[in-house]
Write an enzyme that holds these catalytic residues in place. Structure first.
Site, PDB file in Angstrom:
ATOM      1  N   GLY A  45      21.390   0.062 -30.119  1.00  0.00           N
ATOM      2  CA  GLY A  45      20.877   1.940 -29.254  1.00  0.00           C
ATOM      3  C   GLY A  45      22.602   2.004 -30.098  1.00  0.00           C
ATOM      4  O   GLY A  45      23.626   1.755 -30.825  1.00  0.00           O
ATOM      5  N   GLU A  61      18.949   4.046 -35.788  1.00  0.00           N
ATOM      6  CA  GLU A  61      19.259   2.571 -35.087  1.00  0.00           C
ATOM      7  C   GLU A  61      18.381   1.885 -35.541  1.00  0.00           C
ATOM      8  O   GLU A  61      18.966   0.273 -35.526  1.00  0.00           O
ATOM      9  CB  GLU A  61      19.459   3.482 -33.247  1.00  0.00           C
ATOM     10  CG  GLU A  61      20.755   3.642 -33.275  1.00  0.00           C
ATOM     11  CD  GLU A  61      21.468   3.526 -33.473  1.00  0.00           C
ATOM     12  OE1 GLU A  61      22.539   2.312 -33.704  1.00  0.00           O
ATOM     13  OE2 GLU A  61      23.348   4.466 -32.899  1.00  0.00           O
ATOM     14  N   GLU A  65      20.075  -2.145 -37.211  1.00  0.00           N
ATOM     15  CA  GLU A  65      19.877  -3.505 -37.040  1.00  0.00           C
ATOM     16  C   GLU A  65      18.920  -3.841 -37.827  1.00  0.00           C
ATOM     17  O   GLU A  65      18.942  -5.144 -37.405  1.00  0.00           O
ATOM     18  CB  GLU A  65      19.256  -2.855 -35.499  1.00  0.00           C
ATOM     19  CG  GLU A  65      19.912  -3.563 -34.526  1.00  0.00           C
ATOM     20  CD  GLU A  65      21.560  -2.902 -34.007  1.00  0.00           C
ATOM     21  OE1 GLU A  65      22.098  -3.955 -35.308  1.00  0.00           O
ATOM     22  OE2 GLU A  65      21.762  -1.710 -34.147  1.00  0.00           O
ATOM     23  N   GLU A 116      26.248  -9.736 -32.767  1.00  0.00           N
ATOM     24  CA  GLU A 116      24.858 -10.633 -33.890  1.00  0.00           C
ATOM     25  C   GLU A 116      23.745 -10.114 -33.032  1.00  0.00           C
ATOM     26  O   GLU A 116      23.826  -8.948 -31.688  1.00  0.00           O
ATOM     27  CB  GLU A 116      25.361 -12.177 -33.369  1.00  0.00           C
ATOM     28  CG  GLU A 116      25.040 -12.532 -31.946  1.00  0.00           C
ATOM     29  CD  GLU A 116      25.540 -14.040 -31.829  1.00  0.00           C
ATOM     30  OE1 GLU A 116      24.467 -14.583 -32.179  1.00  0.00           O
ATOM     31  OE2 GLU A 116      26.104 -14.962 -30.479  1.00  0.00           O
ATOM     32  N   GLU A 118      19.394 -11.069 -31.917  1.00  0.00           N
ATOM     33  CA  GLU A 118      18.231 -12.282 -31.609  1.00  0.00           C
ATOM     34  C   GLU A 118      17.963 -11.336 -31.153  1.00  0.00           C
ATOM     35  O   GLU A 118      17.225 -10.587 -30.228  1.00  0.00           O
ATOM     36  CB  GLU A 118      19.756 -12.986 -31.121  1.00  0.00           C
ATOM     37  CG  GLU A 118      19.234 -14.393 -31.296  1.00  0.00           C
ATOM     38  CD  GLU A 118      19.539 -15.253 -30.739  1.00  0.00           C
ATOM     39  OE1 GLU A 118      21.096 -15.621 -30.379  1.00  0.00           O
ATOM     40  OE2 GLU A 118      18.911 -16.490 -29.710  1.00  0.00           O
TER      41      GLU A 118
END
Lengths: 226, 226
Positions: A45, A61, A65, A116, A118
């Site tokens: 975000g 966003e 990402e 990072e 995940e």
DNA sequence: TCAAAAGTGTTCCGAATACACCCATGA
DNA sequence: TCATGGGTGTATTCGGAACACTTTTGA
């Protein structure tokens, strides 16, 4: 009354991105690289830019990402408690995205402010930053509701899919098994699907029929599914 | 990353308040006393104070406008398009309230920035300010959805009510009639209601049984009603 | 020929629908 | 005694649930 008469809160968007991988419901988290909650996990975000619509901000966003466009995206809820962010008054408009497992395979781009990114199993999450646990709870509630009453399940699947794949997804979301015959009967009676020409090949068992969603059926359409 | 690095939008709450009066679904509108959209009708609302939660802001506005506390209130949706307010970037978190006709009778308080407040029939509305038509459309969709799947109907009724009153409310919302016997059978089978000791009096026909919602049933509980 | 998943039909039960008459009261 | 809305039961239909075997393919 002027807008300038009022102190203004900051506004962010946060996105709860779900996918199904390895027969599990997963959610995308990013590890924060900055304070507050540095090194804690949170939903992707960021701040809403002043010349950007809310949904644009969410899409931006999301793409930063995951590198993925064309996902199912809807607004979830707006969280704005006074003390939810230690930096000051921050209101967050949350979104809810579903991406299919093929797209989810593409590599994740760690972006600014993030160490990072995940995929985490829903049942095995690290502690979350801010009020993100509450947001997730809300998102899961909405996810189940939408699965029961709309066609969003198909956003977890590629364009062509088998009925078994579809059933598997429902079984993962509702955490229970369905009878194969009844499930197929129900789904086919809704007249959402059409068989495609091809069958899946190179499997060492009877090749299954591939179906696709009829083009006039919109994902998210309200209809009693289960 | 500092909050001060970003220009901030203004944030308001707007409240769509429904009631049923004179066998019609009505919504509360206020006539704006200031620009922009001076003299146009809009939903009650205002700026979120910096030390006030969103729901608190909604409750405050609701009470200022109607003098009523204890209503059903839920967040609806957040509208934040860049150009929705000519004064600049204003994001509005909308709420959705239902109040019963007895409470709705109490007089409306015109507050600051407002010339007058009035209940309008849903089917006969004046032109609305800002993007409030879009907000209303969304609110009505949510209202019907909630009626079908939750117990919110009871928030339009006083504590004690007859099954006919309840049926009438469903008929108004869904714009169609239901069979009396089937409606009663269905509602009673849900085990939401209990008969009260009294019957309504001073009517020139057989006095109807009064029911109340069982105390353990929360308004808004999800359950298939119709 | 074997292993693996695909594909298919019937019975049973409960819920939803359609439908019409008698009841209690005050005027 | 009449007008008014309150209150009730049954038959039918439809959808959901339970349940097991045959088919097709590649190895």
């Amino acid at each position: 009354m002027k807008l300038s008469d009022y102190p203004r809160p900051s506004v962010t968007v946060d996105i709860v991105i779900f996918t199904i991988k390895d027969n599990n419901l997963k959610v995308l988290l990013v590890k924060r690289g900055v304070e507050p909650f540095k090194n804690k996990w949170a939903f992707p975000g960021g701040f809403v830019k002043i010349h950007e619509n809310l949904e644009q901000a969410a899409k931006r966003e999301l793409e930063e990402e995951t590198g993925v466009k064309e996902v199912y995206l809807e607004q979830l809820y707006t969280f704005g408690d006074v003390s939810r962010d230690p930096r000051g008054r921050v209101i967050t408009v949350t979104y809810f995205a579903l991406i299919n497992s093929e797209k989810a395979k593409e590599k994740l781009n760690a972006s600014t402010d993030v160490i990072e990114a995940e995929w985490f199993e829903i049942s095995n999450l690290p502690p979350l930053a801010f009020d993100h646990s509450e947001i997730l709870k809300y998102a899961i509630k909405r996810l189940k509701w939408k699965f029961e009453y709309t066609t969003i399940a198909f956003s977890f699947l590629p364009k062509r899919f088998t009925l078994t794949q579809l059933q598997k997804i429902y079984e993962i979301i509702f955490e229970k098994n369905f009878d194969k015959r009844n499930f197929r009967k129900k789904i086919l009676s809704l007249e959402l699907l059409e068989p495609t020409e091809e069958k899946e090949k190179e499997v060492s068992y009877r090749p299954p029929q591939l179906y696709s969603l009829k083009s006039k059926i919109k994902i998210g359409k309200i209809i009693d599914i289960i």
